[in-house]
Design a protein around this motif. Sequence first.
Motif, PDB file in Angstrom:
ATOM      1  N   ARG A  53      37.572  26.948   5.236  1.00 54.51           N
ATOM      2  CA  ARG A  53      37.891  28.390   5.321  1.00 54.51           C
ATOM      3  C   ARG A  53      36.690  29.225   4.939  1.00 54.51           C
ATOM      4  O   ARG A  53      36.343  30.175   5.605  1.00 54.51           O
ATOM      5  CB  ARG A  53      39.026  28.718   4.345  1.00 54.51           C
ATOM      6  N   SER A  54      36.071  28.873   3.821  1.00 53.36           N
ATOM      7  CA  SER A  54      34.855  29.582   3.414  1.00 53.36           C
ATOM      8  C   SER A  54      33.985  28.613   2.632  1.00 53.36           C
ATOM      9  O   SER A  54      34.473  27.662   2.048  1.00 53.36           O
ATOM     10  CB  SER A  54      35.196  30.799   2.564  1.00 53.36           C
ATOM     11  N   GLY A  55      32.675  28.841   2.659  1.00 54.69           N
ATOM     12  CA  GLY A  55      31.735  27.945   1.987  1.00 54.69           C
ATOM     13  C   GLY A  55      31.179  26.908   2.943  1.00 54.69           C
ATOM     14  O   GLY A  55      31.447  26.939   4.144  1.00 54.69           O
ATOM     15  N   LEU A  56      30.399  25.991   2.389  1.00 57.87           N
ATOM     16  CA  LEU A  56      29.752  24.964   3.214  1.00 57.87           C
ATOM     17  C   LEU A  56      30.040  23.594   2.635  1.00 57.87           C
ATOM     18  O   LEU A  56      30.206  23.444   1.418  1.00 57.87           O
ATOM     19  CB  LEU A  56      28.234  25.186   3.229  1.00 57.87           C
ATOM     20  N   ALA A  57      30.092  22.587   3.495  1.00 61.83           N
ATOM     21  CA  ALA A  57      30.362  21.221   3.029  1.00 61.83           C
ATOM     22  C   ALA A  57      29.294  20.273   3.562  1.00 61.83           C
ATOM     23  O   ALA A  57      28.801  20.448   4.672  1.00 61.83           O
ATOM     24  CB  ALA A  57      31.734  20.781   3.514  1.00 61.83           C
ATOM     25  N   ARG A  58      28.954  19.293   2.742  1.00 59.55           N
ATOM     26  CA  ARG A  58      27.933  18.317   3.134  1.00 59.55           C
ATOM     27  C   ARG A  58      28.618  17.014   3.541  1.00 59.55           C
ATOM     28  O   ARG A  58      29.543  16.546   2.863  1.00 59.55           O
ATOM     29  CB  ARG A  58      27.027  18.043   1.939  1.00 59.55           C
ATOM     30  N   ILE A  59      28.159  16.433   4.636  1.00 59.84           N
ATOM     31  CA  ILE A  59      28.650  15.114   5.035  1.00 59.84           C
ATOM     32  C   ILE A  59      27.539  14.138   4.689  1.00 59.84           C
ATOM     33  O   ILE A  59      26.397  14.297   5.147  1.00 59.84           O
ATOM     34  CB  ILE A  59      28.963  15.047   6.545  1.00 59.84           C
ATOM     35  N   SER A  60      27.837  13.168   3.850  1.00 59.61           N
ATOM     36  CA  SER A  60      26.785  12.217   3.454  1.00 59.61           C
ATOM     37  C   SER A  60      27.286  10.795   3.563  1.00 59.61           C
ATOM     38  O   SER A  60      28.490  10.541   3.661  1.00 59.61           O
ATOM     39  CB  SER A  60      26.304  12.531   2.045  1.00 59.61           C
ATOM     40  N   LYS A  61      26.329   9.873   3.508  1.00 62.25           N
ATOM     41  CA  LYS A  61      26.635   8.455   3.701  1.00 62.25           C
ATOM     42  C   LYS A  61      25.831   7.665   2.684  1.00 62.25           C
ATOM     43  O   LYS A  61      24.702   8.055   2.358  1.00 62.25           O
ATOM     44  CB  LYS A  61      26.172   8.087   5.117  1.00 62.25           C
ATOM     45  N   ARG A  62      26.410   6.573   2.204  1.00 66.16           N
ATOM     46  CA  ARG A  62      25.651   5.742   1.249  1.00 66.16           C
ATOM     47  C   ARG A  62      24.423   5.171   1.955  1.00 66.16           C
ATOM     48  O   ARG A  62      24.495   4.719   3.086  1.00 66.16           O
ATOM     49  CB  ARG A  62      26.557   4.609   0.742  1.00 66.16           C
ATOM     50  N   HIS A  63      23.292   5.196   1.266  1.00 68.59           N
ATOM     51  CA  HIS A  63      22.046   4.678   1.844  1.00 68.59           C
ATOM     52  C   HIS A  63      21.310   3.957   0.716  1.00 68.59           C
ATOM     53  O   HIS A  63      20.803   4.594  -0.203  1.00 68.59           O
ATOM     54  CB  HIS A  63      21.219   5.837   2.394  1.00 68.59           C
ATOM     55  N   TYR A  64      21.269   2.626   0.763  1.00 71.21           N
ATOM     56  CA  TYR A  64      20.746   1.815  -0.347  1.00 71.21           C
ATOM     57  C   TYR A  64      21.431   2.248  -1.641  1.00 71.21           C
ATOM     58  O   TYR A  64      22.642   2.227  -1.714  1.00 71.21           O
ATOM     59  CB  TYR A  64      19.209   1.887  -0.439  1.00 71.21           C
ATOM     60  N   ASN A  65      20.636   2.741  -2.632  1.00 63.72           N
ATOM     61  CA  ASN A  65      21.264   3.126  -3.904  1.00 63.72           C
ATOM     62  C   ASN A  65      21.533   4.626  -4.002  1.00 63.72           C
ATOM     63  O   ASN A  65      21.858   5.131  -5.066  1.00 63.72           O
ATOM     64  CB  ASN A  65      20.368   2.699  -5.078  1.00 63.72           C
ATOM     65  N   GLY A  66      21.334   5.327  -2.936  1.00 61.90           N
ATOM     66  CA  GLY A  66      21.553   6.772  -2.971  1.00 61.90           C
ATOM     67  C   GLY A  66      22.444   7.202  -1.825  1.00 61.90           C
ATOM     68  O   GLY A  66      23.156   6.393  -1.245  1.00 61.90           O
ATOM     69  N   ARG A  67      22.379   8.490  -1.507  1.00 60.47           N
ATOM     70  CA  ARG A  67      23.154   9.004  -0.399  1.00 60.47           C
ATOM     71  C   ARG A  67      22.236   9.801   0.503  1.00 60.47           C
ATOM     72  O   ARG A  67      21.280  10.433   0.041  1.00 60.47           O
ATOM     73  CB  ARG A  67      24.262   9.944  -0.903  1.00 60.47           C
ATOM     74  N   ARG A  68      22.506   9.774   1.768  1.00 61.96           N
ATOM     75  CA  ARG A  68      21.728  10.615   2.663  1.00 61.96           C
ATOM     76  C   ARG A  68      22.657  11.550   3.433  1.00 61.96           C
ATOM     77  O   ARG A  68      23.782  11.175   3.781  1.00 61.96           O
ATOM     78  CB  ARG A  68      20.850   9.792   3.596  1.00 61.96           C
ATOM     79  N   THR A  69      22.147  12.755   3.654  1.00 64.51           N
ATOM     80  CA  THR A  69      22.952  13.771   4.337  1.00 64.51           C
ATOM     81  C   THR A  69      22.931  13.492   5.839  1.00 64.51           C
ATOM     82  O   THR A  69      21.859  13.296   6.405  1.00 64.51           O
ATOM     83  CB  THR A  69      22.374  15.168   4.054  1.00 64.51           C
ATOM     84  N   VAL A  70      24.085  13.450   6.448  1.00 64.24           N
ATOM     85  CA  VAL A  70      24.121  13.191   7.895  1.00 64.24           C
ATOM     86  C   VAL A  70      24.692  14.377   8.682  1.00 64.24           C
ATOM     87  O   VAL A  70      24.694  14.367   9.908  1.00 64.24           O
ATOM     88  CB  VAL A  70      24.908  11.905   8.237  1.00 64.24           C
TER      89      VAL A  70
END
Lengths: 579, 274
Positions: free
Chosen positions: A306-323
């Motif tokens: 409805r309002s604001g922004l959302a990040r879609i991320s995926k596990r990448h090795y020991n961290g996360r990457r934004t996809v």
Amino acid sequence: MSDPSISRPRRWDKPFSLEVGSEGEMTDEIVDSLLQSPPFSQINPEGFKKSLPLREIMKNDSRIVGYDDGDIIVRRGDWGNSAFFVLSGTVRVDLERKQTSLPDEILGRRVSKVKTFFESIAQLWKNNKHPEVREIASVGNKPTFNTRISHGKTRIYLQEVSAVLDKYRTAKLETGHWFGELAALGRTSRVATVFSEGVSQLLEIRWQGIRDILRHDRNGSLKQYIEDVFRERALAAFLRTDPLFHDCEPELLQRIVDQVEFHSYGNYDSHKPFKELIKDGDNNTDAGEPVIIQEGDYPNGIVMIRSGLARISKRHYNGRRTVGYLSPGQIFGLDEIQAELESLTPVASRTRLSAIGHLNAVLVPTPLVEEILLDKESPQNIQSNKIPDTVRTADSHTVKLNDDILLSQLVDHHYVQGTSLMVINLDRCTRCDDCVRACASAHDNNPRFVRHGPILNQYMIPNACLHCVDPICMIECPTAAIQRDLDHGDIVINEQTCIGCAQCASNCPFDAIRMVDIRDSKGEIIVDSKSHVPLTQATKCDLCIDQKSGPACERACPHDALFRVDMHDASKVEEVFSP
Amino acid sequence: MRNLLFQQRFTVAAFAILSLLMIAGYSLFSITLSKTSFASGTMLLICIFILASYQLRKTFSFLSIGSTSAWLQFHIFIGLFSCLLFALHIKFRIPNGFFETLLFFSYLTVFLSGVIGWFLSRSVPYRLSSRGEEVIFERIPIHRRNILDKVESLVFDNQDSAASKAIPDFYQKHLQAFFAGPSNLMRHILHSERHRHHLSQKITAMKPFLNEQEQITMQQIVELIQQKDDLDYQYALQALLKLWLFVHVPLTYSLILFALFHTIAVCAFASTSG
């Protein structure tokens, strides 16, 4: 030598009721009488913290304001900071839209006038040789709209209310009605103008107060009220903005409207976390972002922002990457529900959805989404090619880039806020500065940006206004001089009402607003007649709103190096940021 | 990007077709024993005016008369087309009269500077974004001055009276001219790093003669050398991008004057036969 010491400022050092325009101080008697009558009597005070009791919220974050006949209470397009409850009298809501609505001139809004062909040509010799020249007559002069001192505050008013009521379609709100709460809580602009019909008395509550009541009210009556209002007035139209719901049967859409859940995530308190996030952009991760759907979980519906922004991320090795990322109106979780429908087994989410800053979302439960999808797959719809359209469009709304690092940087720096982000491809830019020159020609020889800013890969993001989807620069402007243009939605500054307080410039995290000393036509700096201090005004990119051809910078680049990008247009983002 | 590729292919195809049509038309026209030079000259003059109007478009950047980028594509297209027309007009020979030779070389310089400019505007931006900080050309002298102040402060301010004068001597002998103003511009344009290699050899050779504190100072100077060299690199390439226009634009105006004079002279004195 002793250290200077002062007591730490606290939240309620200055109650709302002591600000200009209030009827008087909120006394204990007034608060008591309010708390004894609905809807406040339905709020359960037990759930409130000792440090933040309901009584104190009501005493300090609300005030009683009186309006005379024709006084404008809120204007369509302005930024909402508070909600109103009608205590007595009647107010009218302007139901008209576009040209048939109350005209901008009488509302004190900037009227965007596009230069004619000859006026455009005349810029070549009419532009001033001195910087930031203003006509003295227009600075601090009486505006064209009607204003009067009413209840200690300067207010815009409608001269003949009865004539306005005859001419425009309005709705009546009487004692016991709320209004303005959706704009105040949803970080959106007011959708309608509200004015007083006769003398009225309203309870105005700051959004901070409403937020705290919503947080701690165990009965949830106010929350329920706000949700009901949104459900009743705006939800169907909001859902229909997504192609998935375009062809829904009215009966199914009504069931969806009845059954969706509302969720809020993240910190709404102020713009500060957002500014700090940007300052520390290089070291930023999505670690502090509230998770909406965890990777590997089974979504119980689709999430629509409805309002604001959302990040879609995926596990990448020991961290996360934004996809990818989502902005208002976009949905998450449809792929999983579709896959589940096809395989008849639950499908876990392959990515994680988290909220960047504050986010409001609606959750449409899985059975209803399945019903829509099955309806789309019906033989009639297959014949009319309805399925691929719906599903493909829904998916393509998610912004995705091949370069994950670049995408992550764009999200971390909050450039995804931009509806008109300026991007310069340095692999094509010959540094000729034709863009800046064109901007200067279109703005009386005062360029509204500098070809300088952060560089992500080969892309420079100059310090020019992004025209954010959530423009926090507008939040604290005391005169609403910085506002959304009603025709295009661009954020513009009204020079006639800008008082030079610099709130917008200090709030903008992208350093896109500058304060400038203004001059007269002879180049003399205009000073305040009493204090003899130079008068300043805020300036920023206005997307050449008064020029026929649109943003001059973009059209002036001979090498297709400069782009304006709506960061919520997936195809455009992909096109611009693809190597 | 896909649009750009399509646009390029379309432009090349259009150019090829138009050129073939023009050559065919010219051949057919010449069979009729008509004045082909008059026709090609008129077309050429029109082309030159169209080409010059690109500069006007830049002045009227705020009008809705197409994007400058589209105008540039058209400018390049007409420029290439005019070259073919020019070759046909002079019948693939260098003219023999003084004025015609002057006109010939004017056109050639404008055309070649245009081609070079086209090449530079496509190749230099890649190089600019590959090295050094992104700086606005007009602000480079300020940055250069800051670096000079820093290096002179390192070289002269921390000098002990008893200490050796190794660094100040080295600075005066090998670095002063380098830091004083833009240097090695041609090498930067040609993408040579020979000057840095030489300087680095000299610094390595000097290091055994420096004490511990001087070694640290020298290391800081090395970092400033890198910064200054990057600045020179930006300066050389950005200057190159600006400089070619100083040849291309003024010569265009000369060419227009020469061409008009040539046209008047031809119209006044040419015979009526082909």
